[in-house]
Scaffold this motif. Structure first.
Motif, PDB file in Angstrom:
ATOM      1  N   VAL A  91     -34.026 -27.086 -20.348  1.00  0.00           N
ATOM      2  CA  VAL A  91     -33.075 -27.550 -19.316  1.00  0.00           C
ATOM      3  C   VAL A  91     -31.764 -27.987 -19.960  1.00  0.00           C
ATOM      4  CG1 VAL A  91     -34.834 -28.292 -17.664  1.00  0.00           C
ATOM      5  CG2 VAL A  91     -33.984 -29.936 -19.350  1.00  0.00           C
ATOM      6  N   LEU A  92     -30.698 -27.897 -19.151  1.00  0.00           N
ATOM      7  CA  LEU A  92     -29.418 -28.428 -19.613  1.00  0.00           C
ATOM      8  C   LEU A  92     -29.547 -29.939 -19.749  1.00  0.00           C
ATOM      9  CD1 LEU A  92     -26.309 -27.191 -19.711  1.00  0.00           C
ATOM     10  CD2 LEU A  92     -26.018 -28.861 -17.893  1.00  0.00           C
ATOM     11  N   ASP A  93     -28.949 -30.468 -20.797  1.00  0.00           N
ATOM     12  CA  ASP A  93     -28.867 -31.921 -20.942  1.00  0.00           C
ATOM     13  C   ASP A  93     -27.951 -32.466 -19.855  1.00  0.00           C
ATOM     14  OD1 ASP A  93     -30.251 -32.967 -23.041  1.00  0.00           O
ATOM     15  OD2 ASP A  93     -28.455 -33.591 -24.127  1.00  0.00           O
ATOM     16  N   GLY A 117     -29.819 -24.636  -8.841  1.00  0.00           N
ATOM     17  CA  GLY A 117     -29.776 -24.694 -10.306  1.00  0.00           C
ATOM     18  C   GLY A 117     -30.071 -26.116 -10.741  1.00  0.00           C
ATOM     19  N   THR A 118     -31.244 -26.605 -10.344  1.00  0.00           N
ATOM     20  CA  THR A 118     -31.532 -28.050 -10.483  1.00  0.00           C
ATOM     21  C   THR A 118     -31.793 -28.474 -11.923  1.00  0.00           C
ATOM     22  OG1 THR A 118     -32.672 -29.835  -9.322  1.00  0.00           O
ATOM     23  CG2 THR A 118     -34.056 -28.009 -10.089  1.00  0.00           C
ATOM     24  N   GLY A 119     -32.252 -27.559 -12.790  1.00  0.00           N
ATOM     25  CA  GLY A 119     -32.493 -27.921 -14.201  1.00  0.00           C
ATOM     26  C   GLY A 119     -33.471 -29.081 -14.306  1.00  0.00           C
ATOM     27  N   GLY A 121     -33.359 -31.658 -12.714  1.00  0.00           N
ATOM     28  CA  GLY A 121     -33.441 -32.327 -11.408  1.00  0.00           C
ATOM     29  C   GLY A 121     -32.505 -33.520 -11.315  1.00  0.00           C
ATOM     30  N   CYS A 122     -31.645 -33.685 -12.319  1.00  0.00           N
ATOM     31  CA  CYS A 122     -30.866 -34.934 -12.380  1.00  0.00           C
ATOM     32  C   CYS A 122     -29.971 -35.143 -11.160  1.00  0.00           C
ATOM     33  CB  CYS A 122     -30.047 -35.007 -13.671  1.00  0.00           C
ATOM     34  SG  CYS A 122     -28.807 -33.721 -13.831  1.00  0.00           S
ATOM     35  N   ILE A 123     -29.395 -34.072 -10.604  1.00  0.00           N
ATOM     36  CA  ILE A 123     -28.492 -34.258  -9.448  1.00  0.00           C
ATOM     37  C   ILE A 123     -29.329 -34.578  -8.208  1.00  0.00           C
ATOM     38  CG2 ILE A 123     -26.780 -33.180  -7.949  1.00  0.00           C
ATOM     39  CD1 ILE A 123     -25.871 -31.485 -10.309  1.00  0.00           C
ATOM     40  N   GLY A 138     -34.890 -28.797  -4.872  1.00  0.00           N
ATOM     41  CA  GLY A 138     -34.193 -28.357  -6.080  1.00  0.00           C
ATOM     42  C   GLY A 138     -34.652 -26.951  -6.408  1.00  0.00           C
ATOM     43  N   ILE A 139     -33.699 -26.062  -6.634  1.00  0.00           N
ATOM     44  CA  ILE A 139     -34.026 -24.653  -6.861  1.00  0.00           C
ATOM     45  C   ILE A 139     -33.586 -24.251  -8.258  1.00  0.00           C
ATOM     46  CG2 ILE A 139     -33.333 -22.310  -6.154  1.00  0.00           C
ATOM     47  CD1 ILE A 139     -33.217 -23.630  -3.294  1.00  0.00           C
ATOM     48  N   ASP A 140     -34.457 -23.535  -8.942  1.00  0.00           N
ATOM     49  CA  ASP A 140     -34.050 -23.014 -10.252  1.00  0.00           C
ATOM     50  C   ASP A 140     -34.778 -21.710 -10.515  1.00  0.00           C
ATOM     51  OD1 ASP A 140     -32.472 -24.693 -12.704  1.00  0.00           O
ATOM     52  OD2 ASP A 140     -33.485 -22.816 -13.249  1.00  0.00           O
ATOM     53  N   LEU A 141     -34.091 -20.815 -11.183  1.00  0.00           N
ATOM     54  CA  LEU A 141     -34.685 -19.523 -11.526  1.00  0.00           C
ATOM     55  C   LEU A 141     -35.656 -19.664 -12.699  1.00  0.00           C
ATOM     56  CD1 LEU A 141     -34.611 -16.564 -10.751  1.00  0.00           C
ATOM     57  CD2 LEU A 141     -32.625 -16.259 -12.238  1.00  0.00           C
ATOM     58  N   SER A 142     -35.503 -20.721 -13.469  1.00  0.00           N
ATOM     59  CA  SER A 142     -36.352 -20.910 -14.644  1.00  0.00           C
ATOM     60  C   SER A 142     -37.616 -21.682 -14.270  1.00  0.00           C
ATOM     61  CB  SER A 142     -35.567 -21.679 -15.714  1.00  0.00           C
ATOM     62  OG  SER A 142     -36.448 -22.358 -16.576  1.00  0.00           O
ATOM     63  N   GLU A 143     -38.746 -21.038 -14.513  1.00  0.00           N
ATOM     64  CA  GLU A 143     -40.048 -21.681 -14.244  1.00  0.00           C
ATOM     65  C   GLU A 143     -40.181 -22.970 -15.077  1.00  0.00           C
ATOM     66  OE1 GLU A 143     -42.969 -19.648 -12.630  1.00  0.00           O
ATOM     67  OE2 GLU A 143     -43.419 -21.767 -12.270  1.00  0.00           O
ATOM     68  N   PRO A 184     -23.713 -24.843 -11.305  1.00  0.00           N
ATOM     69  CA  PRO A 184     -24.272 -23.565 -11.768  1.00  0.00           C
ATOM     70  C   PRO A 184     -23.778 -23.217 -13.173  1.00  0.00           C
ATOM     71  CG  PRO A 184     -22.380 -23.161 -10.369  1.00  0.00           C
ATOM     72  CD  PRO A 184     -22.543 -24.665 -10.456  1.00  0.00           C
ATOM     73  N   PRO A 185     -24.358 -22.183 -13.791  1.00  0.00           N
ATOM     74  CA  PRO A 185     -23.829 -21.762 -15.102  1.00  0.00           C
ATOM     75  C   PRO A 185     -22.404 -21.245 -14.905  1.00  0.00           C
ATOM     76  CG  PRO A 185     -25.611 -20.296 -14.362  1.00  0.00           C
ATOM     77  CD  PRO A 185     -25.482 -21.352 -13.339  1.00  0.00           C
ATOM     78  N   TYR A 186     -21.428 -21.849 -15.600  1.00  0.00           N
ATOM     79  CA  TYR A 186     -20.036 -21.457 -15.328  1.00  0.00           C
ATOM     80  C   TYR A 186     -19.230 -21.110 -16.584  1.00  0.00           C
ATOM     81  CZ  TYR A 186     -19.086 -26.536 -16.022  1.00  0.00           C
ATOM     82  OH  TYR A 186     -19.003 -27.822 -16.499  1.00  0.00           O
TER      83      TYR A 186
HETATM   84  C1  LIG Z   1     -25.539 -25.840 -15.665  1.00  0.00           C
HETATM   85  S1  LIG Z   1     -27.300 -25.914 -15.410  1.00  0.00           S
HETATM   86  C2  LIG Z   1     -27.380 -27.318 -14.318  1.00  0.00           C
HETATM   87  C3  LIG Z   1     -28.642 -28.130 -14.459  1.00  0.00           C
HETATM   88  C4  LIG Z   1     -28.587 -29.474 -13.705  1.00  0.00           C
HETATM   89  N1  LIG Z   1     -28.351 -29.268 -12.289  1.00  0.00           N
HETATM   90  C5  LIG Z   1     -27.523 -30.385 -14.290  1.00  0.00           C
HETATM   91  O1  LIG Z   1     -26.468 -30.538 -13.658  1.00  0.00           O
HETATM   92  O2  LIG Z   1     -27.731 -30.930 -15.389  1.00  0.00           O
HETATM   93  C6  LIG Z   1     -27.532 -24.517 -14.338  1.00  0.00           C
HETATM   94  C7  LIG Z   1     -28.963 -24.271 -13.880  1.00  0.00           C
HETATM   95  O3  LIG Z   1     -28.943 -23.109 -13.031  1.00  0.00           O
HETATM   96  C8  LIG Z   1     -30.121 -22.352 -13.251  1.00  0.00           C
HETATM   97  N2  LIG Z   1     -29.878 -20.974 -12.783  1.00  0.00           N
HETATM   98  C9  LIG Z   1     -29.215 -19.963 -13.408  1.00  0.00           C
HETATM   99  N3  LIG Z   1     -29.188 -18.876 -12.625  1.00  0.00           N
HETATM  100  C10 LIG Z   1     -29.843 -19.197 -11.479  1.00  0.00           C
HETATM  101  C11 LIG Z   1     -30.147 -18.487 -10.275  1.00  0.00           C
HETATM  102  N4  LIG Z   1     -29.787 -17.210 -10.093  1.00  0.00           N
HETATM  103  N5  LIG Z   1     -30.828 -19.138  -9.295  1.00  0.00           N
HETATM  104  C12 LIG Z   1     -31.217 -20.430  -9.466  1.00  0.00           C
HETATM  105  N6  LIG Z   1     -30.962 -21.155 -10.598  1.00  0.00           N
HETATM  106  C13 LIG Z   1     -30.286 -20.541 -11.577  1.00  0.00           C
HETATM  107  C14 LIG Z   1     -30.363 -22.499 -14.745  1.00  0.00           C
HETATM  108  O4  LIG Z   1     -31.700 -22.220 -15.064  1.00  0.00           O
HETATM  109  C15 LIG Z   1     -29.955 -23.966 -14.971  1.00  0.00           C
HETATM  110  O5  LIG Z   1     -31.073 -24.817 -14.858  1.00  0.00           O
END
Ligand SMILES: C[S@@+](CC[C@H](N)C(=O)[O-])C[C@H]1O[C@@H](n2cnc3c(N)ncnc32)[C@H](O)[C@@H]1O
Length: 278
Positions: A91-93, A117-119, A121-123, A138-143, A184-186
């Motif tokens: 998960v992202l820190d 993109g909950t990672g 779950g912090c948000i 919270g939704i995330d693509l990563s199991e 999201p990943p940006y």
């Molecule tokens: C920048 S991290 C944010 C994590 C957390 N929300 C935070 O703010 O610390 C982005 C998250 O989006 C997830 N992610 C990437 N592509 C995704 C997709 N298509 N659907 C859902 N989650 C996705 C990643 O696995 C990652 O956990």
């Protein structure tokens, strides 16, 4: 046996030689961890002798930090908005800048939250902990990330109000809420080589970059968000510092109103929020 002060000085030297930024701070946190004392009380025990077992633990964690593994991974948690979140390489820190998104969300009431993109779950979990009775998903693509978010929900006693779903953004979701949040990943692929080793080598790349141009997640989320928001519902994004204008344009083009860009403490664009019109 050696005193804490001697070990600390040795640790600072080792981390400085390895190029670790802010080596004294990290050496203190790791010595506190190895000796089992609260970081705030470390100074009190520095004149005392440290057991051989604690000295060996300190040597082991110093070696990991010298290889640029983040302190949070070594400790196993990171603090965010005053709460502890379990973190690891899946998960992202949680970042301090993300607390700005929390502040913006808390400015108005909400009952239902989707966190894309909950990672860790912090948000989501912070928003639920801060607002009694609110529920969310919270939704995330990563199991692996979903497992960590679930564990954090349980640790914070929020599992009855927080669901975690493995999915790509809104896929498989039904219903409408009054708040959608997402970090999201940006990071664009070309920017990945600028990242520190702590981020580049230890955080999941799918949390950092969309592999396209840094904006593709916003495009997809903005296009689909109106179906999942009630009228007057809010959407709040964390963004990279150059993304205020393009993300605002995406929201305006999709029919959102009251589009606003909010800066972080360094004056860089950090959050964009908007409202679905009635
Ligand atoms: C920048 S991290 C944010 C994590 C957390 N929300 C935070 O703010 O610390 C982005 C998250 O989006 C997830 N992610 C990437 N592509 C995704 C997709 N298509 N659907 C859902 N989650 C996705 C990643 O696995 C990652 O956990």
């Amino acid at each position: 046996m050696t005193t804490g002060s001697v070990l600390l000085a040795k640790g600072v030297r080792q981390l400085t030689d390895a190029g670790v930024p802010n080596a004294p701070r990290d050496a203190r946190r790791l010595l506190a961890h190895a000796t089992g004392v609260d970081a705030g009380r470390l100074t009190l025990i520095l004149p005392e002798e440290v057991t051989e077992a604690a000295e060996a633990r300190f040597a082991a964690v110093l070696q990991r930090r010298a290889a640029r593994e983040p302190v949070s991974h070594i400790l196993g948690y990171r603090e965010f908005y005053g709460r502890k979140f379990k973190v690891n390489r899946h998960v992202l820190d949680p970042r301090p800048e993300t607390e700005i998104l929390i502040e913006v969300a808390l400015q108005q009431p909400y009952g239902g939250v989707i966190d894309l993109g909950t990672g860790s779950g912090c948000i989501l979990l912070t928003l639920l902990a801060e607002t009694e009775g609110a529920q969310g998903i919270g939704i995330d693509l990563s199991e692996d990330a979903c497992l960590i978010a679930e564990q954090n929900a349980i640790a914070l006693g929020l599992e009855h109000r927080a669901a975690v779903l493995r999915s790509s953004w809104f896929d498989g979701l039904q219903g409408q809420v009054d708040l959608i949040v997402s970090n999201p990943p940006y990071i664009a692929p070309v920017e990945m080589s600028d990242l520190s080793p702590e981020v580049h080598d230890f955080e999941p790349h799918m949390a950092l970059t969309d592999g396209v141009d840094g904006l593709s997640a916003y495009r997809e989320i903005v296009a689909r968000a109106p179906d999942y928001l009630v009228a007057e519902g809010r959407i709040i994004f964390e963004i990279g510092p150059t993304q205020g204008a393009p993300v605002s344009q995406l929201l305006t083009a999709a029919g959102f109103g009251q589009v606003q860009v909010i800066q972080d403490l360094d004056g860089r664009d950090r959050v964009v929020c908007a409202v679905k019109p009635s």
